[in-house]
Write an enzyme that holds these catalytic residues in place. Structure first.
Site, PDB file in Angstrom:
ATOM      1  N   GLY A  48       0.768  -1.248   0.000  1.00 44.13           N
ATOM      2  CA  GLY A  48       0.000   0.000   0.000  1.00 44.13           C
ATOM      3  C   GLY A  48       0.795   1.293   0.000  1.00 44.13           C
ATOM      4  O   GLY A  48       0.331   2.309  -0.502  1.00 44.13           O
ATOM      5  N   GLU A 102       4.286   4.031   5.761  1.00 41.95           N
ATOM      6  CA  GLU A 102       3.090   3.176   5.760  1.00 41.95           C
ATOM      7  C   GLU A 102       1.933   3.933   5.113  1.00 41.95           C
ATOM      8  O   GLU A 102       1.868   5.163   5.201  1.00 41.95           O
ATOM      9  CB  GLU A 102       2.794   2.803   7.228  1.00 41.95           C
ATOM     10  N   ASP A 103       1.015   3.216   4.476  1.00 39.72           N
ATOM     11  CA  ASP A 103      -0.121   3.893   3.858  1.00 39.72           C
ATOM     12  C   ASP A 103      -1.129   4.368   4.905  1.00 39.72           C
ATOM     13  O   ASP A 103      -1.514   5.524   4.939  1.00 39.72           O
ATOM     14  CB  ASP A 103      -0.810   2.995   2.799  1.00 39.72           C
ATOM     15  N   ASP A 106      -4.323   1.646  11.078  1.00 41.50           N
ATOM     16  CA  ASP A 106      -5.717   1.383  11.426  1.00 41.50           C
ATOM     17  C   ASP A 106      -5.773   0.943  12.891  1.00 41.50           C
ATOM     18  O   ASP A 106      -5.843   1.778  13.785  1.00 41.50           O
ATOM     19  CB  ASP A 106      -6.225   0.326  10.444  1.00 41.50           C
ATOM     20  N   LYS A 134      -5.858   6.369  11.814  1.00 42.75           N
ATOM     21  CA  LYS A 134      -7.198   6.360  12.419  1.00 42.75           C
ATOM     22  C   LYS A 134      -7.038   6.385  13.947  1.00 42.75           C
ATOM     23  O   LYS A 134      -7.024   5.323  14.583  1.00 42.75           O
ATOM     24  CB  LYS A 134      -7.961   5.095  11.989  1.00 42.75           C
ATOM     25  N   PHE A 156     -13.541   3.352   5.680  1.00 46.07           N
ATOM     26  CA  PHE A 156     -12.732   2.603   4.721  1.00 46.07           C
ATOM     27  C   PHE A 156     -12.441   3.478   3.508  1.00 46.07           C
ATOM     28  O   PHE A 156     -13.341   4.063   2.915  1.00 46.07           O
ATOM     29  CB  PHE A 156     -13.440   1.315   4.297  1.00 46.07           C
ATOM     30  N   ASP A 163      -5.869  -0.137  -1.325  1.00 50.48           N
ATOM     31  CA  ASP A 163      -6.632  -1.020  -2.201  1.00 50.48           C
ATOM     32  C   ASP A 163      -7.893  -1.566  -1.542  1.00 50.48           C
ATOM     33  O   ASP A 163      -8.076  -1.484  -0.326  1.00 50.48           O
ATOM     34  CB  ASP A 163      -5.768  -2.230  -2.596  1.00 50.48           C
ATOM     35  N   ARG A 169      -5.576   0.912  -6.305  1.00 48.12           N
ATOM     36  CA  ARG A 169      -4.331   1.541  -5.843  1.00 48.12           C
ATOM     37  C   ARG A 169      -3.919   2.686  -6.763  1.00 48.12           C
ATOM     38  O   ARG A 169      -3.197   3.597  -6.370  1.00 48.12           O
ATOM     39  CB  ARG A 169      -3.187   0.517  -5.819  1.00 48.12           C
TER      40      ARG A 169
HETATM   41  P1  IMP Z   1      -3.519  -2.230  10.960  1.00 50.25           P
HETATM   42  O1  IMP Z   1      -2.504  -3.309  11.177  1.00 50.25           O
HETATM   43  O2  IMP Z   1      -4.843  -2.604  11.569  1.00 50.25           O
HETATM   44  O3  IMP Z   1      -3.048  -0.886  11.443  1.00 50.25           O
HETATM   45  O4  IMP Z   1      -3.809  -2.169   9.428  1.00 50.25           O
HETATM   46  C1  IMP Z   1      -2.899  -1.583   8.564  1.00 50.25           C
HETATM   47  C2  IMP Z   1      -3.094  -2.075   7.148  1.00 50.25           C
HETATM   48  O5  IMP Z   1      -4.463  -2.410   6.881  1.00 50.25           O
HETATM   49  C3  IMP Z   1      -2.751  -0.998   6.150  1.00 50.25           C
HETATM   50  O6  IMP Z   1      -1.382  -1.045   5.794  1.00 50.25           O
HETATM   51  C4  IMP Z   1      -3.666  -1.306   4.982  1.00 50.25           C
HETATM   52  O7  IMP Z   1      -3.053  -2.220   4.122  1.00 50.25           O
HETATM   53  C5  IMP Z   1      -4.879  -1.943   5.618  1.00 50.25           C
HETATM   54  N1  IMP Z   1      -5.986  -0.982   5.817  1.00 50.25           N
HETATM   55  C6  IMP Z   1      -6.448  -0.488   6.977  1.00 50.25           C
HETATM   56  N2  IMP Z   1      -7.469   0.367   6.780  1.00 50.25           N
HETATM   57  C7  IMP Z   1      -7.641   0.426   5.456  1.00 50.25           C
HETATM   58  C8  IMP Z   1      -8.544   1.195   4.617  1.00 50.25           C
HETATM   59  O8  IMP Z   1      -9.385   1.996   5.039  1.00 50.25           O
HETATM   60  N3  IMP Z   1      -8.410   0.974   3.270  1.00 50.25           N
HETATM   61  C9  IMP Z   1      -7.498   0.123   2.711  1.00 50.25           C
HETATM   62  N4  IMP Z   1      -6.643  -0.582   3.479  1.00 50.25           N
HETATM   63  C10 IMP Z   1      -6.708  -0.430   4.831  1.00 50.25           C
END
Ligand code: IMP
Length: 179
Positions: A48, A102-103, A106, A134, A156, A163, A169
């Protein structure tokens, strides 16, 4: 405002390309200032972050290196609870000042586990720059990015590298799920 349809769902434009550029520049400015006397190693989290990373890195005016890692935590629109290292670190990071690109942060699980891993590999310091964050959803205090380009509620989003099941993307803006 632009809208797109993906897999039967409507997404509306939330951050325009111009707004993204402004925020990315602000992140790069802060990194340039904070790493004045250092030579950071950027670790780009694939897939991402590749678009965000390309934009940030071209605005860095310090001597630096870039490497890539690929992890996966999401299936569809929900987190699986564990990250998988699909492409591991290819570079010795001992004593290096690492900046993870990082993209989106979450729940923070990916960054939390990745930071532990990078310190285990001998990084001197690990900071995180993320296009999106977030804050209401982050469950791990150490996963709060030092350089967030933009915060977002629990929604989302797709585009600018983000993606939905591998698609979208390539969108030049960030789009938010409408429902
Ligand atoms: P985390 O480990 O829960 O912080 O999730 C991080 C990863 O989840 C990111 O690098 C994204 O690949 C994916 N992700 C989380 N939220 C979204 C979203 O709203 N859209 C697309 N990908 C997301």
């Amino acid at each position: 405002m632009r809208c797109i349809e993906e897999q039967g769902h409507i997404f509306e434009e939330w951050l325009t390309p111009e707004q993204i550029t402004e925020r990315v520049q602000a992140v790069a400015d802060r990194i340039n200032e904070d790493y004045k006397d250092k030579s950071p190693l950027f670790v780009v989290v694939l897939n991402g972050a590749f678009v965000f990373a390309a934009d940030v890195i071209r605005r860095i005016n310090r001597r630096c290196k870039v490497t890539f890692i690929r992890v996966k935590s999401y299936e569809g629109t929900t987190s699986t609870g564990n990250i998988k290292f699909i492409i591991p670190l290819q570079q010795n990071i001992e004593g290096r000042d690492v900046i993870v690109l990082e993209d989106i942060v979450d729940t923070g699980l990916t960054i939390h586990q990745l930071k532990d891993y990078l310190y285990e590999q001998g990084a001197a310091s690990v900071k995180v720059a993320a296009m999106l964050c977030k804050p209401d959803k982050i469950q791990f205090p150490d996963a709060v990015p030092e350089y967030p380009a933009q915060c977002i509620k629990d929604e989302f989003v797709i585009g600018y590298g983000l993606d939905w099941e591998g698609f979208c993307r390539n969108l030049d803006a960030i789009f938010k799920l409408k429902e």
